[in-house]
Design a protein around this motif. Structure first.
Motif, PDB file in Angstrom:
ATOM      1  N   ARG A  35     -10.152  26.847  -1.837  1.00 41.93           N
ATOM      2  CA  ARG A  35      -8.699  27.023  -1.941  1.00 41.93           C
ATOM      3  C   ARG A  35      -7.979  26.679  -0.640  1.00 41.93           C
ATOM      4  O   ARG A  35      -6.792  26.383  -0.645  1.00 41.93           O
ATOM      5  N   ALA A  36      -8.701  26.738   0.477  1.00 38.73           N
ATOM      6  CA  ALA A  36      -8.096  26.466   1.784  1.00 38.73           C
ATOM      7  C   ALA A  36      -8.023  24.970   2.115  1.00 38.73           C
ATOM      8  O   ALA A  36      -7.429  24.597   3.115  1.00 38.73           O
ATOM      9  N   VAL A  37      -8.614  24.124   1.274  1.00 38.70           N
ATOM     10  CA  VAL A  37      -8.575  22.680   1.540  1.00 38.70           C
ATOM     11  C   VAL A  37      -7.121  22.210   1.441  1.00 38.70           C
ATOM     12  O   VAL A  37      -6.431  22.492   0.458  1.00 38.70           O
ATOM     13  N   SER A  38      -6.658  21.515   2.468  1.00 38.55           N
ATOM     14  CA  SER A  38      -5.258  21.065   2.511  1.00 38.55           C
ATOM     15  C   SER A  38      -4.985  20.007   1.444  1.00 38.55           C
ATOM     16  O   SER A  38      -5.912  19.355   0.951  1.00 38.55           O
ATOM     17  N   LYS A  39      -3.716  19.826   1.113  1.00 38.65           N
ATOM     18  CA  LYS A  39      -3.335  18.805   0.126  1.00 38.65           C
ATOM     19  C   LYS A  39      -3.756  17.415   0.596  1.00 38.65           C
ATOM     20  O   LYS A  39      -4.225  16.599  -0.182  1.00 38.65           O
ATOM     21  N   PHE A  40      -3.577  17.165   1.891  1.00 36.74           N
ATOM     22  CA  PHE A  40      -3.982  15.869   2.445  1.00 36.74           C
ATOM     23  C   PHE A  40      -5.479  15.655   2.269  1.00 36.74           C
ATOM     24  O   PHE A  40      -5.930  14.599   1.821  1.00 36.74           O
ATOM     25  N   GLN A  41      -6.277  16.679   2.618  1.00 36.83           N
ATOM     26  CA  GLN A  41      -7.726  16.556   2.500  1.00 36.83           C
ATOM     27  C   GLN A  41      -8.146  16.441   1.038  1.00 36.83           C
ATOM     28  O   GLN A  41      -9.078  15.708   0.716  1.00 36.83           O
ATOM     29  N   GLN A  42      -7.460  17.149   0.143  1.00 40.13           N
ATOM     30  CA  GLN A  42      -7.759  17.030  -1.292  1.00 40.13           C
ATOM     31  C   GLN A  42      -7.576  15.587  -1.752  1.00 40.13           C
ATOM     32  O   GLN A  42      -8.421  15.041  -2.463  1.00 40.13           O
ATOM     33  N   ARG A  43      -6.455  14.964  -1.364  1.00 42.22           N
ATOM     34  CA  ARG A  43      -6.194  13.571  -1.771  1.00 42.22           C
ATOM     35  C   ARG A  43      -7.251  12.632  -1.199  1.00 42.22           C
ATOM     36  O   ARG A  43      -7.743  11.739  -1.884  1.00 42.22           O
TER      37      ARG A  43
ATOM     38  N   HIS B 179      -8.702  19.705 -12.826  1.00 38.97           N
ATOM     39  CA  HIS B 179      -8.834  20.590 -11.669  1.00 38.97           C
ATOM     40  C   HIS B 179      -7.756  21.687 -11.700  1.00 38.97           C
ATOM     41  O   HIS B 179      -6.647  21.464 -12.142  1.00 38.97           O
ATOM     42  N   ALA B 180      -8.147  22.877 -11.230  1.00 35.98           N
ATOM     43  CA  ALA B 180      -7.217  24.006 -11.257  1.00 35.98           C
ATOM     44  C   ALA B 180      -7.447  24.995 -10.123  1.00 35.98           C
ATOM     45  O   ALA B 180      -6.569  25.787  -9.818  1.00 35.98           O
ATOM     46  N   PHE B 181      -8.625  24.979  -9.511  1.00 37.14           N
ATOM     47  CA  PHE B 181      -8.985  26.034  -8.560  1.00 37.14           C
ATOM     48  C   PHE B 181      -9.469  25.480  -7.223  1.00 37.14           C
ATOM     49  O   PHE B 181     -10.303  26.090  -6.574  1.00 37.14           O
ATOM     50  N   GLY B 182      -8.988  24.322  -6.814  1.00 34.54           N
ATOM     51  CA  GLY B 182      -9.413  23.726  -5.549  1.00 34.54           C
ATOM     52  C   GLY B 182     -10.618  22.818  -5.661  1.00 34.54           C
ATOM     53  O   GLY B 182     -11.143  22.339  -4.661  1.00 34.54           O
ATOM     54  N   GLU B 183     -11.076  22.561  -6.901  1.00 32.57           N
ATOM     55  CA  GLU B 183     -12.183  21.625  -7.094  1.00 32.57           C
ATOM     56  C   GLU B 183     -11.754  20.229  -6.645  1.00 32.57           C
ATOM     57  O   GLU B 183     -10.585  19.972  -6.409  1.00 32.57           O
ATOM     58  N   ILE B 184     -12.719  19.312  -6.607  1.00 28.12           N
ATOM     59  CA  ILE B 184     -12.368  17.904  -6.398  1.00 28.12           C
ATOM     60  C   ILE B 184     -11.403  17.532  -7.512  1.00 28.12           C
ATOM     61  O   ILE B 184     -11.654  17.777  -8.694  1.00 28.12           O
ATOM     62  N   GLN B 185     -10.278  16.957  -7.127  1.00 25.83           N
ATOM     63  CA  GLN B 185      -9.267  16.595  -8.111  1.00 25.83           C
ATOM     64  C   GLN B 185      -9.739  15.417  -8.954  1.00 25.83           C
ATOM     65  O   GLN B 185     -10.490  14.566  -8.472  1.00 25.83           O
ATOM     66  N   THR B 186      -9.294  15.377 -10.197  1.00 21.20           N
ATOM     67  CA  THR B 186      -9.810  14.380 -11.144  1.00 21.20           C
ATOM     68  C   THR B 186      -8.754  13.395 -11.646  1.00 21.20           C
ATOM     69  O   THR B 186      -9.060  12.556 -12.486  1.00 21.20           O
TER      70      THR B 186
END
Length: 193
Positions: free
Chosen positions: A17-25, A52-59
């Motif tokens: 959950r702490a992964v930033s939006k930038f890092q998620q992208r 994705h809903a809980f901080g997983e790798i976005q799909t």
């Protein structure tokens, strides 16, 4: 569940959950790049994937890539009768219009009354909290993927998607009901089991 596993789950949920939006992208782009090179994914026609809903790798990009490649996209839906997942095919239009219902557990599901058995799929992309060097996967704790895959142990090809920190070098205790994955893809590597 022993306390070590409980603590591990809690820690990994917090990290995810702490992964930033930038890092998620960035992670989403890097995982898609790794996945696109995977022969089993390239040849798959029917792909099961999660929203994705809980901080997983976005799909989002993976789903768009599937549609662009002419693959059929299937999303999981919990069958209330037996707590297994069934797989509902969605169209590109449904996906872009976000025609989904909200499940009480917090994720979105396709709006359908029926779905197909997991054995219908060629490849299944799975979320996870952790995976070890043997392919033992720790999920969110509901057991939905394990119960579902127990009824189809040889198909489909199971690919876990994870952030780099979710790959563990220490061995997890594999329970009799745990369904291992065939491949783990992180932003920086692919691990075959």
């Amino acid at each position: 569940m022993n306390m070590d596993l409980k603590a591990l789950r809690k820690s990994l949920r917090q990290q995810r959950r702490a992964v930033s939006k930038f890092q998620q992208r960035k992670s989403e782009h890097d995982v898609l790049k790794q996945l696109s090179q995977e022969p089993r994914f390239k040849t798959a026609q029917k792909v099961g994937v999660y929203l994705h809903a809980f901080g997983e790798i976005q799909t989002r990009l993976i789903i768009q890539k599937c549609f662009a490649s002419g693959k059929q996209v299937f999303l999981p839906m919990i069958c209330n009768m037996n707590q297994h997942l069934v797989w509902v095919q969605i169209s590109q239009r449904q996906y872009h219009n976000a025609r989904f219902s909200h499940h009480p557990l917090g994720m979105q599901e396709p709006m359908a009354s029926r779905g197909l058995h997991v054995s219908t799929l060629d490849v299944l992309l799975m979320p996870l909290l952790a995976c070890d060097q043997r392919g033992t996967r720790i999920g969110m704790g509901g057991g939905f993927y394990d119960r579902t895959l127990a009824s189809a142990p040889h198909t489909p090809y199971r690919i876990g998607l994870a952030h780099n920190f979710q790959y563990l070098s220490n061995e997890l205790i594999r329970q009799p009901w745990d369904q291992p994955i065939h491949l783990l893809i992180t932003p920086s590597a692919r691990y075959r089991f």
